[in-house]
Design an enzyme around this catalytic site. Structure first.
Site, PDB file in Angstrom:
ATOM      1  N   GLU A  24       0.816  -1.080  -0.073  1.00 41.80           N
ATOM      2  CA  GLU A  24       0.108  -0.079  -0.021  1.00 41.80           C
ATOM      3  C   GLU A  24       0.901   1.295  -0.086  1.00 41.80           C
ATOM      4  O   GLU A  24       0.146   2.295  -0.090  1.00 41.80           O
ATOM      5  CB  GLU A  24      -1.215  -0.221   1.131  1.00 41.80           C
ATOM      6  CG  GLU A  24      -0.442  -0.062   2.419  1.00 41.80           C
ATOM      7  CD  GLU A  24      -0.285  -1.357   3.220  1.00 41.80           C
ATOM      8  OE1 GLU A  24       0.055  -2.343   2.231  1.00 41.80           O
ATOM      9  OE2 GLU A  24      -0.374  -1.533   4.427  1.00 41.80           O
ATOM     10  N   ASN A  25       2.134   1.200   0.241  1.00 42.60           N
ATOM     11  CA  ASN A  25       2.878   2.323   0.222  1.00 42.60           C
ATOM     12  C   ASN A  25       3.400   2.443  -1.250  1.00 42.60           C
ATOM     13  O   ASN A  25       4.333   3.458  -1.542  1.00 42.60           O
ATOM     14  CB  ASN A  25       4.300   2.133   1.079  1.00 42.60           C
ATOM     15  CG  ASN A  25       5.212   0.613   0.689  1.00 42.60           C
ATOM     16  OD1 ASN A  25       4.269  -0.198   0.429  1.00 42.60           O
ATOM     17  ND2 ASN A  25       6.381   0.647   0.476  1.00 42.60           N
TER      18      ASN A  25
END
Lengths: 224, 220
Positions: A52-53
Site C-alpha cells: 500500500e506504500n
C-alpha cells in the site's frame, strides 16, 4: 484439546490460506503472520503482492546497508526487491487499487472478529495509539478479506465473538477467518465452520468461540 | 524561468503557526534534508504537521517533533514512532488520524480543486464521528474534506530548473499529491538538471505544481 506450539499454529493457518489463491491474483498481505502466506503457494500459482506504500510485485527482502536510501520498501519500511512484472505508483493509486475493488484478496490479522464479519484490528483503547494506517481502506475494497489469526488471544481469551467490542476497522467486511482450528465463512445466517482441524472436534472449537458456529450438512471437511 | 533556490530561502517561507506538509512514508521518499534545514536553521514552531507517520525514529522530522515544534499532527500511522505516540497519548500534541487512502485523497482533493471526496472507508467506525454521511445509489459514504498546507516539502530524485520532477520507486507515495496541495511547494532533489534534460515522458510531477527546487546535497 490438542496442544499446538505457536509455529505449528501459524504454519497450519498460512498453509491453508495459500490454497485459496489462484494464479495471477493481486494480493495484499498484512505484516506478521499474513506475510508468510507467500511462502506456501501451491505449485504453478504466481501472485503479485501489493504494497500500500506504492508497489505491485513486492519481492524478497534485501539486507539493509548503513546509510542507504530506500526507494523500494515494504509497507513496514524494510527494503525489498521488485519482481519482473511489478510496478510503482503513488499513494492515491495504491489505495485506488484497494478501495476500488482491484485486489483479489487481502489477508490480515485481527484483535477481534465477529459473526457478522465486523473486524477490529487497529486499536485497543488505553494502549498506545497506533493509528489505523491503511487497514480501513484495504478491507472495504478487496474482493475478499481473509482474517489470519490464532483462534484465541494470549491467556485464552476468545477472539471470534458475537459482536466486536473493540473499535472497528470496518463493518461487515470479513469473508473468511482461518485459525489453527478451522476455516470459517461469514454467511448471512452467521458463521459457518466449513473446515476443521482433524485433530479437534466441533464441540472443542465451539468451546473457544463465542460466535455460534453453524455446522454444514455432513459436518465440516478436514482442513488438511 | 529558474526555480532553483537555496535551502535557506526555501525554509524562510515556513512561519510560526503554519501548516506544513511533508511527503514520504516510512523510510521512503522523506525530504529529510529540507526538514533538517528547517529544524536546525530556524526556530519556527506551533506548526501543524501533515505527514503520514510523523517520521521514522531518528529522522529529522521526529527530532523536530521531540523538540515540541508541532502543535498538531495530521497523519495516519503512528505505530512505528514512539515519540508521536508518547505525545499523542500524553496530550502533548493535538492529533487527527486519517485512514491512509483517505489521507491521500483529501490532499489530492485540495490540489485538484474539489470540495471533498466521498469514501466508504471509515463508515461505522470512529472515523465517521462528526462527518456528513451520504447515501449514493444505496451505499453509504463519508464526506471527507480537502486537506491543504501552507507549505509543502517534497522529495524527488531528479528535478529540472523548471520544477519538473522525477520520482523513483515507492518514494512517490504522498509526494505526488502534496505537490498540488500547498500554497508554496518546495521539492528537494538529489540531482538538478537543465530544462530539456528530462524526457517529458519521464516526468512524475509536472513543474506547474512546484514553486521551488533545492539541491538536497547543499551544505548550509
Amino acid at each position: 484439546m490438542i496442544e499446538m506450539d505457536k509455529s505449528t499454529k501459524r504454519e497450519t493457518i498460512v498453509k491453508r490460506i495459500a490454497k485459496e489463491f489462484e494464479d495471477g491474483y493481486y494480493v495484499n498481505l498484512g505484516v506478521g503472520m499474513p506475510s508468510l502466506v507467500a511462502n506456501y503457494l501451491p505449485e504453478g500459482v504466481n501472485i503479485l503482492l501489493h504494497g500500500e506504500n506504492g508497489m505491485l510485485g513486492m519481492g524478497e527482502h534485501v539486507p539493509v546497508e548503513e546509510g542507504e536510501e530506500f526507494n523500494c520498501v515494504d509497507a513496514g519500511g524494510a527494503p525489498v526487491k521488485v519482481i519482473p512484472g511489478g510496478a510503482f505508483f503513488d499513494s492515491c493509486t495504491a489505495f485506488a487499487m484497494a478501495r476500488g475493488g482491484h485486489l483479489d484478496c487481502t489477508v490480515l490479522g485481527a484483535l477481534e472478529v465477529d459473526q457478522e464479519g465486523n473486524l477490529a484490528n487497529w486499536w485497543i483503547p488505553g494502549v498506545r495509539m497506533p493509528g489505523m494506517g491503511g487497514a480501513m481502506d484495504l478491507v472495504v475494497g478487496a474482493k475478499r478479506v481473509i482474517v489470519a489469526m490464532e483462534h484465541t488471544a494470549k491467556g485464552g481469551a476468545v477472539k471470534i465473538l458475537k459482536k466486536c467490542g473493540l473499535p472497528l476497522t470496518a463493518v461487515g467486511c470479513v469473508d473468511t477467518i482461518v485459525t489453527e482450528l478451522g476455516f470459517f465463512k461469514v454467511s448471512p445466517e452467521g458463521l459457518v465452520i466449513e473446515e476443521i482441524n482433524p485433530n479437534v472436534t466441533v464441540e472443542e472449537v465451539q468451546a473457544v468461540t463465542e460466535a455460534e458456529l453453524i455446522v454444514p450438512e455432513g459436518g465440516p471437511k478436514p482442513m488438511f | 524561468m529558474n526555480k532553483v533556490i537555496s535551502k535557506k530561502e526555501a525554509i524562510s517561507h515556513v512561519k510560526n503557526g503554519m501548516s506544513l506538509m511533508v511527503g514520504g512514508f516510512n523510510t521512503s521518499g522523506d525530504p529529510n534534508e529540507l526538514v533538517e534545514a528547517l529544524r536546525t536553521k530556524t526556530d519556527v514552531k506551533n506548526l501543524t504537521l501533515i505527514n503520514i507517520d510523523a517520521g521514522v525514529e531518528g529522522s529529522p522530522l521526529t527530532t523536530m517533533l521531540a523538540e515540541r515544534r508541532f502543535k498538531k499532527v495530521i497523519g495516519s500511522f503512528f505505530g512505528a514512532n514512539k515519540e508521536i505516540q508518547k505525545q499523542a497519548d500524553g496530550g502533548m500534541v493535538e492529533y487527527e488520524l486519517v485512514p491512509q487512502g483517505t489521507f491521500a485523497e483529501r490532499i489530492r482533493a485540495a490540489g485538484a480543486g474539489l470540495g471533498g471526496v466521498l469514501t466508504p472507508t471509515g463508515v461505522g467506525t470512529v472515523v465517521e464521528e462528526g462527518k456528513q454521511k451520504l447515501e449514493i445509489d444505496g451505499k453509504e459514504y463519508l464526506l471527507e474534506k480537502p486537506l491543504r498546507g501552507d507549505v509543502a516539502f517534497i522529495r524527488a530524485e531528479i528535478a529540472d530548473e523548471a520544477g519538473n520532477l522525477v520520482m523513483v520507486g515507492n518514494a512517490r507515495n504522498t509526494n505526488t499529491v502534496m505537490a498540488m496541495a500547498a500554497d508554496y511547494v518546495v521539492a528537494q532533489a538529489k540531482k538538478i538538471v537543465k530544462v530539456g534534460e528530462i524526457d517529458p515522458q519521464d516526468v512524475t510531477v509536472a513543474g506547474i505544481f512546484v514553486d521551488a527546487v533545492v539541491w538536497a546535497g547543499e551544505e548550509i
